[in-house]
Design a protein around this motif. Structure first.
Motif, PDB file in Angstrom:
ATOM      1  N   ARG A   1     -16.641 -40.171 -16.461  1.00 32.91           N
ATOM      2  CA  ARG A   1     -16.619 -41.016 -17.654  1.00 32.91           C
ATOM      3  C   ARG A   1     -16.256 -42.469 -17.338  1.00 32.91           C
ATOM      4  NH1 ARG A   1     -16.452 -37.589 -22.130  1.00 32.91           N
ATOM      5  NH2 ARG A   1     -15.914 -35.413 -21.651  1.00 32.91           N
ATOM      6  N   ASP A   2     -15.377 -42.685 -16.379  1.00 31.73           N
ATOM      7  CA  ASP A   2     -14.864 -44.031 -16.133  1.00 31.73           C
ATOM      8  C   ASP A   2     -15.773 -44.867 -15.252  1.00 31.73           C
ATOM      9  OD1 ASP A   2     -12.667 -43.303 -17.638  1.00 31.73           O
ATOM     10  OD2 ASP A   2     -11.561 -42.568 -15.882  1.00 31.73           O
ATOM     11  N   ARG A   3     -16.386 -44.275 -14.254  1.00 30.17           N
ATOM     12  CA  ARG A   3     -17.186 -45.040 -13.304  1.00 30.17           C
ATOM     13  C   ARG A   3     -18.275 -44.136 -12.751  1.00 30.17           C
ATOM     14  NH1 ARG A   3     -15.794 -43.935  -7.942  1.00 30.17           N
ATOM     15  NH2 ARG A   3     -13.970 -42.577  -7.709  1.00 30.17           N
ATOM     16  N   ALA A   4     -19.278 -44.775 -12.183  1.00 29.54           N
ATOM     17  CA  ALA A   4     -20.366 -44.028 -11.557  1.00 29.54           C
ATOM     18  C   ALA A   4     -19.927 -43.510 -10.190  1.00 29.54           C
ATOM     19  CB  ALA A   4     -21.597 -44.919 -11.414  1.00 29.54           C
ATOM     20  N   VAL A   5     -20.373 -42.317  -9.870  1.00 32.07           N
ATOM     21  CA  VAL A   5     -20.055 -41.693  -8.583  1.00 32.07           C
ATOM     22  C   VAL A   5     -21.349 -41.152  -7.982  1.00 32.07           C
ATOM     23  CG1 VAL A   5     -17.701 -41.094  -9.252  1.00 32.07           C
ATOM     24  CG2 VAL A   5     -19.555 -39.475  -9.667  1.00 32.07           C
ATOM     25  N   PRO A   6     -21.424 -41.018  -6.666  1.00 27.56           N
ATOM     26  CA  PRO A   6     -22.623 -40.427  -6.050  1.00 27.56           C
ATOM     27  C   PRO A   6     -22.818 -38.983  -6.495  1.00 27.56           C
ATOM     28  CG  PRO A   6     -21.274 -41.563  -4.415  1.00 27.56           C
ATOM     29  CD  PRO A   6     -20.457 -41.488  -5.661  1.00 27.56           C
TER      30      PRO A   6
ATOM     31  N   PRO B   1     -29.598 -47.254  -8.314  1.00 29.01           N
ATOM     32  CA  PRO B   1     -29.915 -46.574  -9.573  1.00 29.01           C
ATOM     33  C   PRO B   1     -28.771 -45.671 -10.020  1.00 29.01           C
ATOM     34  CG  PRO B   1     -31.128 -45.600  -7.757  1.00 29.01           C
ATOM     35  CD  PRO B   1     -30.463 -46.826  -7.208  1.00 29.01           C
ATOM     36  N   VAL B   2     -28.506 -45.696 -11.319  1.00 28.81           N
ATOM     37  CA  VAL B   2     -27.437 -44.892 -11.908  1.00 28.81           C
ATOM     38  C   VAL B   2     -28.036 -44.056 -13.024  1.00 28.81           C
ATOM     39  CG1 VAL B   2     -25.224 -44.927 -13.117  1.00 28.81           C
ATOM     40  CG2 VAL B   2     -25.692 -46.608 -11.330  1.00 28.81           C
TER      41      VAL B   2
ATOM     42  N   THR C   1     -30.541 -31.549  -8.705  1.00 28.61           N
ATOM     43  CA  THR C   1     -29.890 -32.728  -8.121  1.00 28.61           C
ATOM     44  C   THR C   1     -30.685 -33.262  -6.937  1.00 28.61           C
ATOM     45  OG1 THR C   1     -28.498 -31.285  -6.744  1.00 28.61           O
ATOM     46  CG2 THR C   1     -27.609 -31.968  -8.876  1.00 28.61           C
ATOM     47  N   GLU C   2     -31.346 -32.380  -6.191  1.00 36.08           N
ATOM     48  CA  GLU C   2     -32.183 -32.852  -5.100  1.00 36.08           C
ATOM     49  C   GLU C   2     -33.408 -33.587  -5.621  1.00 36.08           C
ATOM     50  OE1 GLU C   2     -31.820 -32.498  -1.447  1.00 36.08           O
ATOM     51  OE2 GLU C   2     -29.883 -32.565  -2.442  1.00 36.08           O
ATOM     52  N   ALA C   3     -33.910 -33.150  -6.795  1.00 33.23           N
ATOM     53  CA  ALA C   3     -35.091 -33.798  -7.368  1.00 33.23           C
ATOM     54  C   ALA C   3     -34.800 -35.236  -7.779  1.00 33.23           C
ATOM     55  CB  ALA C   3     -35.590 -33.009  -8.572  1.00 33.23           C
ATOM     56  N   LEU C   4     -33.543 -35.570  -8.004  1.00 33.30           N
ATOM     57  CA  LEU C   4     -33.213 -36.940  -8.383  1.00 33.30           C
ATOM     58  C   LEU C   4     -33.572 -37.939  -7.289  1.00 33.30           C
ATOM     59  CD1 LEU C   4     -29.726 -36.392 -10.078  1.00 33.30           C
ATOM     60  CD2 LEU C   4     -31.966 -36.600 -11.178  1.00 33.30           C
ATOM     61  N   ARG C   5     -33.591 -37.477  -6.040  1.00 30.28           N
ATOM     62  CA  ARG C   5     -33.917 -38.389  -4.936  1.00 30.28           C
ATOM     63  C   ARG C   5     -35.356 -38.877  -5.008  1.00 30.28           C
ATOM     64  NH1 ARG C   5     -34.243 -36.880  -0.157  1.00 30.28           N
ATOM     65  NH2 ARG C   5     -34.636 -34.676  -0.464  1.00 30.28           N
ATOM     66  N   TRP C   6     -36.229 -38.125  -5.674  1.00 27.88           N
ATOM     67  CA  TRP C   6     -37.633 -38.502  -5.740  1.00 27.88           C
ATOM     68  C   TRP C   6     -37.934 -39.402  -6.935  1.00 27.88           C
ATOM     69  CZ3 TRP C   6     -39.665 -37.133  -1.343  1.00 27.88           C
ATOM     70  CH2 TRP C   6     -39.183 -36.001  -0.688  1.00 27.88           C
ATOM     71  N   MET C   7     -36.907 -39.720  -7.723  1.00 27.04           N
ATOM     72  CA  MET C   7     -37.140 -40.497  -8.930  1.00 27.04           C
ATOM     73  C   MET C   7     -37.022 -41.995  -8.694  1.00 27.04           C
ATOM     74  SD  MET C   7     -35.396 -38.231 -11.928  1.00 27.04           S
ATOM     75  CE  MET C   7     -36.149 -39.324 -13.105  1.00 27.04           C
ATOM     76  N   SER C   8     -36.408 -42.402  -7.603  1.00 29.72           N
ATOM     77  CA  SER C   8     -36.259 -43.819  -7.325  1.00 29.72           C
ATOM     78  C   SER C   8     -35.946 -43.981  -5.854  1.00 29.72           C
ATOM     79  CB  SER C   8     -35.143 -44.434  -8.175  1.00 29.72           C
ATOM     80  OG  SER C   8     -33.902 -43.808  -7.880  1.00 29.72           O
ATOM     81  N   PHE C   9     -35.979 -45.215  -5.403  1.00 26.26           N
ATOM     82  CA  PHE C   9     -35.644 -45.494  -4.012  1.00 26.26           C
ATOM     83  C   PHE C   9     -34.123 -45.470  -3.846  1.00 26.26           C
ATOM     84  CE2 PHE C   9     -39.754 -47.562  -4.675  1.00 26.26           C
ATOM     85  CZ  PHE C   9     -40.472 -46.983  -3.647  1.00 26.26           C
TER      86      PHE C   9
ATOM     87  N   VAL D   1     -29.150 -41.576  -5.907  1.00 26.30           N
ATOM     88  CA  VAL D   1     -28.843 -41.790  -7.314  1.00 26.30           C
ATOM     89  C   VAL D   1     -27.366 -41.506  -7.560  1.00 26.30           C
ATOM     90  CG1 VAL D   1     -29.366 -41.070  -9.674  1.00 26.30           C
ATOM     91  CG2 VAL D   1     -31.194 -41.223  -7.987  1.00 26.30           C
ATOM     92  N   TRP D   2     -26.715 -42.373  -8.332  1.00 25.64           N
ATOM     93  CA  TRP D   2     -25.354 -42.155  -8.787  1.00 25.64           C
ATOM     94  C   TRP D   2     -25.416 -41.677 -10.234  1.00 25.64           C
ATOM     95  CZ3 TRP D   2     -20.778 -45.191  -6.514  1.00 25.64           C
ATOM     96  CH2 TRP D   2     -21.003 -45.451  -5.165  1.00 25.64           C
TER      97      TRP D   2
END
Length: 340
Positions: free
Chosen positions: A125-130, A105-106, A142-150, A153-154
């Protein structure tokens, strides 16, 4: 022995409930301005939902990474992609460093919205990063992003507003003002057929709150039993001492006061009991350290429990020793020699 068992129970129970306790702590740190919205499956629904938000609301969206022509979100690049043969020869570390793994997931959005989650090192801007590379330190958001998908998240900066309308991923909305949650819900229910609005991780934290308190209940019940056991043991020790206090009468005849009986009680009850308590606590600490180091690394340290139990048992032992000396001097008949 019971103190050692309590230490092992604390380590084991806190290890089993570690994830639930972390989720509960995360829910307490969120300020109620971060919302997850699901249910937008078409660009038209997404456009209508975004139009219902306020101008001060910041919007991001979770989408699947693009792996080239013919890409599949799970299997990766299709057979017609230019990098088909090269990707097979590229090791996992090199591929992960340049782009997200297949199906990762990005989170996309403009740089201002990404910066609202935490302190950005640089806008990707150029690429996705962790997330760990994009932000300078972890925050509750940012920690809450872990609960949004398996999976982790990048993040990546969106190429334009149209990118937020494509796909069917979850929206992440950061609101301003006391009516932010209500505004997001109104927009979702007005635009989406089956909307679902929540704070990331709410479903897990609500169900985990009871599990997170299991360790507290276990320790409360166990410490209550330990206190009763310490009192019972002290009463038995005191009874055994007073049962043999009559043998002190010949020696007590050569002294006066309770100091003699207190010294006898100290060396007969206090010193052996305290020595056994210290050795038992050290042994329990070694077992707990082994469990924390090898078997339950996420468990809580039982140091506070061990120290508290040792202090409580020592206090009960000291009280029993003092009571034994005083009662022995008060109720033991002093032997007085006659006919010398």
């Amino acid at each position: 022995m019971l103190l050692g068992l309590l230490a092992q129970v604390q380590v084991s129970v806190t290890e089993l409930s570690a994830e639930a306790r972390h989720a509960g702590a995360l829910a307490g740190r969120l300020d109620g301005r971060l919302h997850q919205v699901d249910g937008a499956s078409t660009p038209a629904e997404a456009t209508l939902f975004l139009a219902g938000l306020g101008p001060q609301d910041l919007v991001l969206r979770i989408s699947e990474p693009d792996h080239g022509p013919g890409a599949d979100p799970v299997t990766g690049p299709g057979p017609g992609s230019d990098s088909d043969s090269d990707s097979e020869r590229t090791d996992e570390g090199t591929r992960t460093a340049s782009e997200p793994p297949p199906g990762q997931p990005v989170l996309v959005g403009d740089c201002r919205a990404l910066a609202a989650l935490g302190a950005l090192r640089a806008c990707p801007r150029d690429r996705a990063v962790p997330v760990s590379e994009a932000y300078d330190g972890r925050t509750a958001r940012t920690e809450a992003l872990r609960w949004m998908s398996f999976g982790d998240v990048w993040v990546r900066a969106a190429t334009g507003p149209a990118e937020l309308r494509e796909g069917g991923g979850s929206f992440v909305v950061l609101t301003e003002g006391p009516d932010g949650a209500e505004r997001v819900e109104r927009a979702a229910y007005a635009a989406l057929p089956l909307p679902h609005v929540s704070v990331p991780g709410t479903e897990f934290t609500v169900g985990a709150s009871a599990r997170a308190r299991i360790a507290d209940w276990v320790l409360l019940v166990a410490l209550t039993g330990f206190a009763f056991l310490a009192l019972t043991g002290a009463a038995g020790l005191l009874h055994a001492f007073l049962d043999r206090a009559e043998t002190l009468r010949p020696l007590a005849g050569y002294t006066s006061g309770v100091r003699f009986h207190l010294r006898v009680a100290w060396w007969g009850m206090g010193v052996p009991t305290l020595s056994a308590l210290v050795l038992a606590t050290l042994f329990a600490g070694l077992l707990a350290a082994f469990n924390l180091g090898f078997l339950a690394p996420s468990g809580d340290s039982p140091l506070g429990l061990l120290v508290g139990g040792l202090v409580l048992a020592s206090a009960v032992c000291a009280a029993a020793t003092a009571a034994g000396g005083w009662l022995a001097a008060r109720f033991t008949h002093r032997w007085v020699p006659h006919g010398d």
